[in-house]
Design an enzyme around this catalytic site. Structure first.
Site, PDB file in Angstrom:
ATOM      1  N   CYS A 114       0.826  -1.207   0.000  1.00  0.00           N
ATOM      2  CA  CYS A 114       0.000   0.000   0.000  1.00  0.00           C
ATOM      3  C   CYS A 114       0.868   1.268   0.000  1.00  0.00           C
ATOM      4  O   CYS A 114       1.581   1.529  -0.954  1.00  0.00           O
ATOM      5  CB  CYS A 114      -0.957  -0.055   1.183  1.00  0.00           C
ATOM      6  SG  CYS A 114      -2.304   1.130   1.149  1.00  0.00           S
ATOM      7  N   HIS A 115       0.839   2.045   1.079  1.00  0.00           N
ATOM      8  CA  HIS A 115       1.645   3.258   1.200  1.00  0.00           C
ATOM      9  C   HIS A 115       3.022   2.989   1.807  1.00  0.00           C
ATOM     10  O   HIS A 115       3.821   3.901   1.954  1.00  0.00           O
ATOM     11  CB  HIS A 115       0.914   4.305   2.058  1.00  0.00           C
ATOM     12  CG  HIS A 115      -0.276   4.916   1.392  1.00  0.00           C
ATOM     13  ND1 HIS A 115      -1.476   4.260   1.283  1.00  0.00           N
ATOM     14  CD2 HIS A 115      -0.459   6.129   0.810  1.00  0.00           C
ATOM     15  CE1 HIS A 115      -2.348   5.035   0.654  1.00  0.00           C
ATOM     16  NE2 HIS A 115      -1.755   6.178   0.355  1.00  0.00           N
ATOM     17  N   GLY A 116       3.305   1.733   2.172  1.00  0.00           N
ATOM     18  CA  GLY A 116       4.597   1.368   2.757  1.00  0.00           C
ATOM     19  C   GLY A 116       5.805   1.836   1.952  1.00  0.00           C
ATOM     20  O   GLY A 116       6.825   2.199   2.539  1.00  0.00           O
ATOM     21  N   TRP A 155       6.496   4.562   0.707  1.00  0.00           N
ATOM     22  CA  TRP A 155       6.933   5.931   1.018  1.00  0.00           C
ATOM     23  C   TRP A 155       8.224   5.918   1.830  1.00  0.00           C
ATOM     24  O   TRP A 155       9.112   6.741   1.603  1.00  0.00           O
ATOM     25  CB  TRP A 155       5.858   6.659   1.823  1.00  0.00           C
ATOM     26  CG  TRP A 155       4.967   7.560   1.021  1.00  0.00           C
ATOM     27  CD1 TRP A 155       5.201   8.070  -0.226  1.00  0.00           C
ATOM     28  CD2 TRP A 155       3.708   8.075   1.441  1.00  0.00           C
ATOM     29  NE1 TRP A 155       4.148   8.866  -0.608  1.00  0.00           N
ATOM     30  CE2 TRP A 155       3.223   8.887   0.402  1.00  0.00           C
ATOM     31  CE3 TRP A 155       2.950   7.930   2.598  1.00  0.00           C
ATOM     32  CZ2 TRP A 155       2.008   9.556   0.481  1.00  0.00           C
ATOM     33  CZ3 TRP A 155       1.736   8.595   2.675  1.00  0.00           C
ATOM     34  CH2 TRP A 155       1.274   9.395   1.631  1.00  0.00           C
TER      35      TRP A 155
END
Length: 188
Positions: free
Chosen positions: A113-115, A117
């Site tokens: 997912c947003h990991g 970043w």
């Protein structure tokens, strides 16, 4: 029959408040069932609170404070997503250094997912084929990654996935990737 292919493998799960609950719980369950030893590592002291899709979720105990965590003591790294969690971690220098240490040591990393970043902030996205939650597409491209829209993408020792719906594929690929991470016993 329970798969114990990861017996003794030590996996750090780096999170702070706002991790997407299912993106920690389900991969951790798969790792634990395969025999891995998972530890929640966090800049927070005693507990972290998940995000359950649209509202705050359950609290989980922190196993190891980030200040005390040594990447050398782990074989692999799991980076759950959620918006709040990686956005907070990527401005925490110790969290960024922790992530970078896994890449520098050639250890496997799985991010969903947003990991990614935090991977971008660690300077470890360039030249890699990756996926993520769609809103990170431009961030990853700007960081030099080749973004693709697939449920699970393995590039060397990095696994990335898009979203909670992809967790079955993410878990399957994570178990395969981490099975190849068996490090020799740490010297005393």
């Amino acid at each position: 029959m329970t798969d114990k292919s990861l017996n003794g493998l030590k996996v750090a799960i780096l999170v702070t408040d706002g991790f997407e609950q299912v993106e920690l719980i389900e991969p951790r369950k798969a790792l634990d069932e395969a025999g891995a030893e998972t530890r929640i590592v966090s800049p927070k002291d005693s507990e972290v609170r998940g995000w359950n899709f649209t509202d705050w979720g359950q609290k989980l105990p922190v196993d190891l404070k980030l200040d005390q965590a040594r990447p050398d003591n782990f074989d692999a790294l799991l980076l759950p997503g959620g918006v709040i969690n990686p956005d907070t971690l990527r401005i925490e220098p110790k969290a960024v250094a922790f992530v970078r240490a896994f890449f520098d040591a050639g250890k496997p990393v799985a991010a969903i997912c947003h990991g990614p970043w935090t991977i971008i902030e660690a300077g470890c996205a360039r030249g890699r084929r990756m996926t993520s939650w769609p809103s990170l597409h431009t961030d990853l491209k700007n960081a030099g990654a080749d973004w693709t829209d697939q449920e699970a993408v393995v590039d060397g020792k990095l696994l990335t996935s898009r979203k909670p719906d992809d967790i079955p594929a993410f878990n399957r690929e994570m178990l395969k990737l981490f099975a190849g991470a068996r490090a020799p016993a740490h010297a005393a």
